[in-house]
Scaffold this motif. Sequence first.
Motif, PDB file in Angstrom:
ATOM      1  N   UNK A 257      -8.093 -21.600   5.745  1.00 17.10           N
ATOM      2  CA  UNK A 257      -8.174 -20.300   5.093  1.00 17.10           C
ATOM      3  C   UNK A 257      -7.942 -20.430   3.603  1.00 17.10           C
ATOM      4  N   UNK A 258      -6.955 -21.233   3.197  1.00 17.26           N
ATOM      5  CA  UNK A 258      -6.664 -21.418   1.780  1.00 17.26           C
ATOM      6  C   UNK A 258      -7.819 -22.114   1.068  1.00 17.26           C
ATOM      7  N   UNK A 259      -8.408 -23.108   1.724  1.00 13.41           N
ATOM      8  CA  UNK A 259      -9.543 -23.804   1.124  1.00 13.41           C
ATOM      9  C   UNK A 259     -10.706 -22.841   0.920  1.00 13.41           C
ATOM     10  N   UNK A 260     -10.952 -21.984   1.913  1.00 18.04           N
ATOM     11  CA  UNK A 260     -12.042 -21.016   1.801  1.00 18.04           C
ATOM     12  C   UNK A 260     -11.772 -20.020   0.677  1.00 18.04           C
ATOM     13  N   UNK A 261     -10.527 -19.588   0.534  1.00 19.40           N
ATOM     14  CA  UNK A 261     -10.178 -18.652  -0.533  1.00 19.40           C
ATOM     15  C   UNK A 261     -10.330 -19.294  -1.908  1.00 19.40           C
ATOM     16  N   UNK A 262      -9.893 -20.545  -2.029  1.00 21.33           N
ATOM     17  CA  UNK A 262     -10.054 -21.256  -3.293  1.00 21.33           C
ATOM     18  C   UNK A 262     -11.533 -21.405  -3.655  1.00 21.33           C
ATOM     19  N   UNK A 263     -12.333 -21.788  -2.659  1.00 20.73           N
ATOM     20  CA  UNK A 263     -13.768 -21.966  -2.899  1.00 20.73           C
ATOM     21  C   UNK A 263     -14.423 -20.648  -3.303  1.00 20.73           C
ATOM     22  N   UNK A 264     -14.029 -19.561  -2.659  1.00 19.79           N
ATOM     23  CA  UNK A 264     -14.628 -18.252  -2.955  1.00 19.79           C
ATOM     24  C   UNK A 264     -14.326 -17.819  -4.380  1.00 19.79           C
ATOM     25  N   UNK A 265     -13.112 -18.092  -4.840  1.00 19.49           N
ATOM     26  CA  UNK A 265     -12.743 -17.703  -6.201  1.00 19.49           C
ATOM     27  C   UNK A 265     -13.433 -18.576  -7.238  1.00 19.49           C
ATOM     28  N   UNK A 266     -13.512 -19.864  -6.964  1.00 26.05           N
ATOM     29  CA  UNK A 266     -14.028 -20.814  -7.949  1.00 26.05           C
ATOM     30  C   UNK A 266     -15.551 -20.770  -8.056  1.00 26.05           C
ATOM     31  N   UNK A 267     -16.248 -20.463  -6.947  1.00 30.31           N
ATOM     32  CA  UNK A 267     -17.715 -20.546  -6.945  1.00 30.31           C
ATOM     33  C   UNK A 267     -18.344 -19.612  -7.977  1.00 30.31           C
ATOM     34  N   UNK A 268     -17.775 -18.444  -8.189  1.00 25.17           N
ATOM     35  CA  UNK A 268     -18.317 -17.527  -9.193  1.00 25.17           C
ATOM     36  C   UNK A 268     -18.180 -18.091 -10.591  1.00 25.17           C
TER      37      UNK A 268
ATOM     38  N   UNK B  20     -26.357 -17.372  -3.810  1.00 25.96           N
ATOM     39  CA  UNK B  20     -26.284 -16.897  -2.419  1.00 25.96           C
ATOM     40  C   UNK B  20     -25.164 -17.555  -1.613  1.00 25.96           C
ATOM     41  N   UNK B  21     -24.879 -18.822  -1.903  1.00 26.30           N
ATOM     42  CA  UNK B  21     -23.760 -19.486  -1.227  1.00 26.30           C
ATOM     43  C   UNK B  21     -22.451 -18.778  -1.565  1.00 26.30           C
ATOM     44  N   UNK B  22     -22.288 -18.451  -2.851  1.00 25.18           N
ATOM     45  CA  UNK B  22     -21.084 -17.727  -3.274  1.00 25.18           C
ATOM     46  C   UNK B  22     -20.978 -16.358  -2.641  1.00 25.18           C
ATOM     47  N   UNK B  23     -22.090 -15.644  -2.549  1.00 22.82           N
ATOM     48  CA  UNK B  23     -22.096 -14.325  -1.888  1.00 22.82           C
ATOM     49  C   UNK B  23     -21.656 -14.438  -0.443  1.00 22.82           C
ATOM     50  N   UNK B  24     -22.150 -15.452   0.240  1.00 18.43           N
ATOM     51  CA  UNK B  24     -21.802 -15.640   1.657  1.00 18.43           C
ATOM     52  C   UNK B  24     -20.308 -15.926   1.824  1.00 18.43           C
TER      53      UNK B  24
END
Length: 391
Positions: free
Chosen positions: A8-19, A198-202
């Motif tokens: 979950x933490x990895x996914x949250x980090x990735x979601x914030x950083x991808x933008x 689109x990856x970031x949106x997903x």
Amino acid sequence: MHSHQPASKVRQLAAAVVGNVVEWYDFIVFGLLTVVISRLFFPTGSQYASLLLTTATFGVGFFMRPVGGIFLGIYADRKGRKAALLLIIGLMTFAIGMIAFAPTYAAIGIAAPLIIVLARLLQGFATGGEFSCATTFLVEIAPAHRRCFYGSWQMCGLGAAVLMGTLLGALVTRGLTPDALDRWGWRIPFLFGLIIGPIGLYIRRYLDETPDFVATRGAPTEEHAFGTTLAAHFKQMAVCLALSGGPSVQFYVLLVYMPTFASTQLHLPLGTALVAQSVGLIFLVVLVPLFGVLADHIGRKPIMMGAFALYLALAYPLFSWVHESPSFGRLMIMQIVLCSLLGMFYGPLATVLVEQFPTRIRSTGLAIPYNLGVMIFGGFAQFFVTWLIHA
């Protein structure tokens, strides 16, 4: 339940950083291809005039950053970090598409540069909210003793985006003939950016809201006028403006304008300059999270003050050294040293900026001074360097 926590933490980090990756990747690609874009969209009788128009177009998007920062910051503080992050990455992806598929001046005349300017304005609006919203999200999901480490990934994403853009820029400039680069090759880096969006949106679609925001949303608060609320935090905003301004000058001159400078002033091949920059960026990306960890242990101030003092002491001697005898080796050494110092400063920077404000105005409070600092000191850095060299 605990077995799902790391993922979950990895996914949250990735979601914030991808933008942040999408934002800076597009900015860097535009900056690195300034010479090509100036020929295709801003043709004039002189290279200097074309470059000046292109760098001004690069800078004009920064005028929209404070506007976007205010509107998107308010949106994030009222509707949530997740809602703002989704909206922002959608806008940025659309703007990248406008540039990637824009017809050149030879095809549609004056409409071509207008499309580029409109895309830059939209990018500026969207990116005005990206840093503050995403950094706020990162720091709010972090354990109290690891805030600098979590926040450092925002700046690490910035470095990774620049590295990715630089490598692609080097690939197309070194792997294609000048004619192929002008006809279609320059579009490749922008088209690649359309894949990231689109990856970031997903990823962001499945985020949970931060605990800090959920807690303040459910708590009773007093209503204050927007201006009154921000005026109460004027000192913190001034601190953020100062902390954003210095690194912005360093970043845009060292990592955005340097390939143009190496090509037009040092007379080194553009591809060679991009390779030297890529090596320096590897050092930056690796060092940012390491200094984030160190800042969590010894504090923010010693690292940031030390990095800035060393940068001030070494920047001019290194530039003079490269200028007196331009070569790939000297350029690479300068990039390694200055990128390493920038990585040191970036380690605790994002967290320090976020920590200046309370949760209920955090995104807005950070967005305004940060974007003003970037606009004033960074957005037109290329423009003024180009003008100063000519003068």
